[in-house]
Design a protein around this motif. Sequence first.
Motif, mmCIF file in Angstrom:
data_model
loop_
_atom_site.group_PDB
_atom_site.id
_atom_site.type_symbol
_atom_site.label_atom_id
_atom_site.label_comp_id
_atom_site.label_asym_id
_atom_site.label_seq_id
_atom_site.Cartn_x
_atom_site.Cartn_y
_atom_site.Cartn_z
ATOM 1 N N LYS A 114 12.264 10.345 8.756
ATOM 2 C CA LYS A 114 11.716 9.298 9.620
ATOM 3 C C LYS A 114 11.838 9.706 11.085
ATOM 4 O O LYS A 114 12.284 8.940 11.945
ATOM 5 C CB LYS A 114 12.435 7.970 9.350
ATOM 6 N N ASP B 75 11.312 3.509 3.887
ATOM 7 C CA ASP B 75 10.573 2.456 4.593
ATOM 8 C C ASP B 75 11.179 1.084 4.312
ATOM 9 O O ASP B 75 11.299 0.253 5.219
ATOM 10 C CB ASP B 75 9.093 2.491 4.200
ATOM 11 N N THR C 148 6.727 4.703 7.671
ATOM 12 C CA THR C 148 5.580 5.605 7.581
ATOM 13 C C THR C 148 4.286 4.801 7.565
ATOM 14 O O THR C 148 4.161 3.841 6.805
ATOM 15 C CB THR C 148 5.697 6.466 6.308
ATOM 16 N N LEU C 149 3.338 5.180 8.408
ATOM 17 C CA LEU C 149 2.053 4.491 8.488
ATOM 18 C C LEU C 149 1.280 4.697 7.182
ATOM 19 O O LEU C 149 1.049 5.831 6.762
ATOM 20 C CB LEU C 149 1.233 5.042 9.664
ATOM 21 N N ALA C 150 0.922 3.596 6.535
ATOM 22 C CA ALA C 150 0.167 3.670 5.277
ATOM 23 C C ALA C 150 -1.317 3.797 5.592
ATOM 24 O O ALA C 150 -1.894 2.915 6.224
ATOM 25 C CB ALA C 150 0.431 2.430 4.426
ATOM 26 N N ILE C 151 -1.888 4.905 5.175
ATOM 27 C CA ILE C 151 -3.311 5.164 5.451
ATOM 28 C C ILE C 151 -4.094 5.169 4.141
ATOM 29 O O ILE C 151 -3.527 5.362 3.060
ATOM 30 C CB ILE C 151 -3.494 6.510 6.166
ATOM 31 N N THR D 212 0.838 -1.201 0.000
ATOM 32 C CA THR D 212 0.000 0.000 0.000
ATOM 33 C C THR D 212 0.870 1.246 0.000
ATOM 34 O O THR D 212 1.813 1.355 0.788
ATOM 35 C CB THR D 212 -0.923 -0.020 1.238
ATOM 36 N N LEU D 213 0.581 2.178 -0.902
ATOM 37 C CA LEU D 213 1.346 3.428 -1.003
ATOM 38 C C LEU D 213 1.127 4.258 0.263
ATOM 39 O O LEU D 213 -0.013 4.562 0.625
ATOM 40 C CB LEU D 213 0.893 4.218 -2.232
ATOM 41 N N ALA D 214 2.228 4.589 0.941
ATOM 42 C CA ALA D 214 2.134 5.395 2.165
ATOM 43 C C ALA D 214 2.105 6.871 1.787
ATOM 44 O O ALA D 214 3.047 7.369 1.184
ATOM 45 C CB ALA D 214 3.321 5.107 3.080
ATOM 46 N N ILE D 215 1.016 7.517 2.121
ATOM 47 C CA ILE D 215 0.852 8.936 1.776
ATOM 48 C C ILE D 215 0.838 9.779 3.053
ATOM 49 O O ILE D 215 0.567 9.270 4.148
ATOM 50 C CB ILE D 215 -0.459 9.160 1.001
ATOM 51 N N GLU D 216 1.127 11.077 2.906
ATOM 52 C CA GLU D 216 1.125 12.003 4.037
ATOM 53 C C GLU D 216 0.528 13.336 3.597
ATOM 54 O O GLU D 216 0.933 13.905 2.571
ATOM 55 C CB GLU D 216 2.556 12.229 4.544
ATOM 56 N N GLN E 284 -3.909 9.995 -3.702
ATOM 57 C CA GLN E 284 -4.305 8.598 -3.471
ATOM 58 C C GLN E 284 -5.715 8.338 -4.008
ATOM 59 O O GLN E 284 -5.950 7.331 -4.684
ATOM 60 C CB GLN E 284 -4.267 8.263 -1.973
#
Lengths: 328, 328
Positions: A288, A250, B165-168, A165-169, A177
């Motif tokens: 991180k 990651d 990084t937490l994937a949301i 799953t692509l980690a987005i912020e 996303q």
Amino acid sequence: MTALVSDIGGTNTRLGLVEDGQLVASSLDSFANDDFDSYEAVVETYLDRLGQRRLDACCIALAAAPTPDGAQLTNRDWTIARTGLQALTGAPFIGFLNDFEALGYSLIAPERLETQPVLASAMPPPLRATRMVLGAGTGFNAAACHWPASGGAPHVAAAECGHTTLAIEGEEECALQAALAAGRGRASVERALSGNGLREIYAFVCGRAGRPCRAQTSAEIAAAAVAGSDEQAVAAAHLFLRLLGRVAGDLALTLLPHGGIYLYGGVCRALAPLIVTTDTFRDAFRAKGRMGPFMADFDAHLLLDDRIALIGCVEWLRIAAVSRACPR
Amino acid sequence: MTALVSDIGGTNTRLGLVEDGQLVASSLDSFANDDFDSYEAVVETYLDRLGQRRLDACCIALAAAPTPDGAQLTNRDWTIARTGLQALTGAPFIGFLNDFEALGYSLIAPERLETQPVLASAMPPPLRATRMVLGAGTGFNAAACHWPASGGAPHVAAAECGHTTLAIEGEEECALQAALAAGRGRASVERALSGNGLREIYAFVCGRAGRPCRAQTSAEIAAAAVAGSDEQAVAAAHLFLRLLGRVAGDLALTLLPHGGIYLYGGVCRALAPLIVTTDTFRDAFRAKGRMGPFMADFDAHLLLDDRIALIGCVEWLRIAAVSRACPR
């Protein structure tokens, strides 16, 4: 001992002969897959051209998950049967490797590969420390090359990272996303970090800016971004590199490649000037939290070598010969 | 040969003796760290109690990154020097393992461990296939146990997964990420998938529902969720399990643990009834688009064994003794 190593790409198949554990430069050749209706036909043409009849071993790298009996190419209706290849070459020992597995084996001796530094750490990498390759091109994947703590030959761990799953912020990436997931239910890493992904990110950026998409292919977008000739292409490339840096970071925290990180693939190579001359990739890789100093100790390099999968096959054959591993 | 194995936890230190490669059940003991001002004092008390004077080897698992000279505990001001421990025990051979590294070594023979099935695949796991442990408790981490393709002893690859990084995905989780990142700049996996993480997720859920937080500790929240006595606790637990399933799935795609996945840690154990009796964890684990069928082939188990880190130390000593690895 004479062995055949082969790298079946999406467009071309590269082949070479291995004598006494060394790749014979003069034997390297490449064939367009479209000119053949089977992989065996490519091998037959290649061996005829060299006047080579019998082989002791073969190692084939391909973009597929091999089975004990052979492999079925994902991007072309070629099925490669171990028995058929044995009949054709007389080789009792045949190995099939996933393409990133082969790249992983090439990292046993990266000093033999053509590379370019991307991130430099303060300390030299320790001996027998894990190395990692990750690549963005047609798709995305990675592999790790471990040196067992108990000694012995290196072990390459394959992966299917492109489907994570692509980690987005943050807000912008939440919107990205949603755009990438539209009609698909989710956005994988590969959905963003690939040639198609760069095109979708560019379309997303153009859409938000209310501008038409001038560049069409991922190569055009990358070129315009590097040239600075298209504001949205530049923005898309930096968004791509921010995601690539985060995913690479990651993977580094998951695989701990203190021996070095190697970037591979057409999109990474096309964006290399921006990876090297801007902070976007590096900053995202190191973002991180309190692990920032820890992240700064990783080296990263760009892989420029086209023979790398073949070299990985040579290394795999050497290890297999030494350990007499069962054919796989 | 007599060896000492030891697991230094946040509250207690567990110790045991190893005779001829086997953990001696009658030697197992545990001490409260607060009753001692150094790890050496714990070892001295333990050995005195057993009347054991000299040791041939020691292996110590602890929540820290060991150095060649020893280790500095993260959660207490204990510094363990290799030389000091050698002077105390006479052991020429001393190994320090990160706690998850030790858990990884215990997976060499999981049939010896007390476990509970969580996800069942159609096929039995292949021999010498990679196994993975991941744990959510005070923090989050994972480790992989690989069997080198060339044969030889298993290799455990350590990690720092809690800092990835937490994937949301989707609106609600974007809001959760903003809440978790508030004042910190980012939300790591550990920020959500830990005891404190469950508390923060519960506070987030209560806040959105406009309800007061009735449960205080993560144990209370987990208990209320399992009992179904607190609607927000139930919602928080399911959100936690959705994130845990996604992260576990991403780690499975990165490490390919076809030999089995093992869940560890206080929060996983506290939420075990919901992991087993509801679809939340399983569905999130398998929600990888077209890789869904691939994900369904992974087995997962819950680790219930308290001796697991000690058993990992025993396995590490066996491998180290066989391979005569350098002390680390």
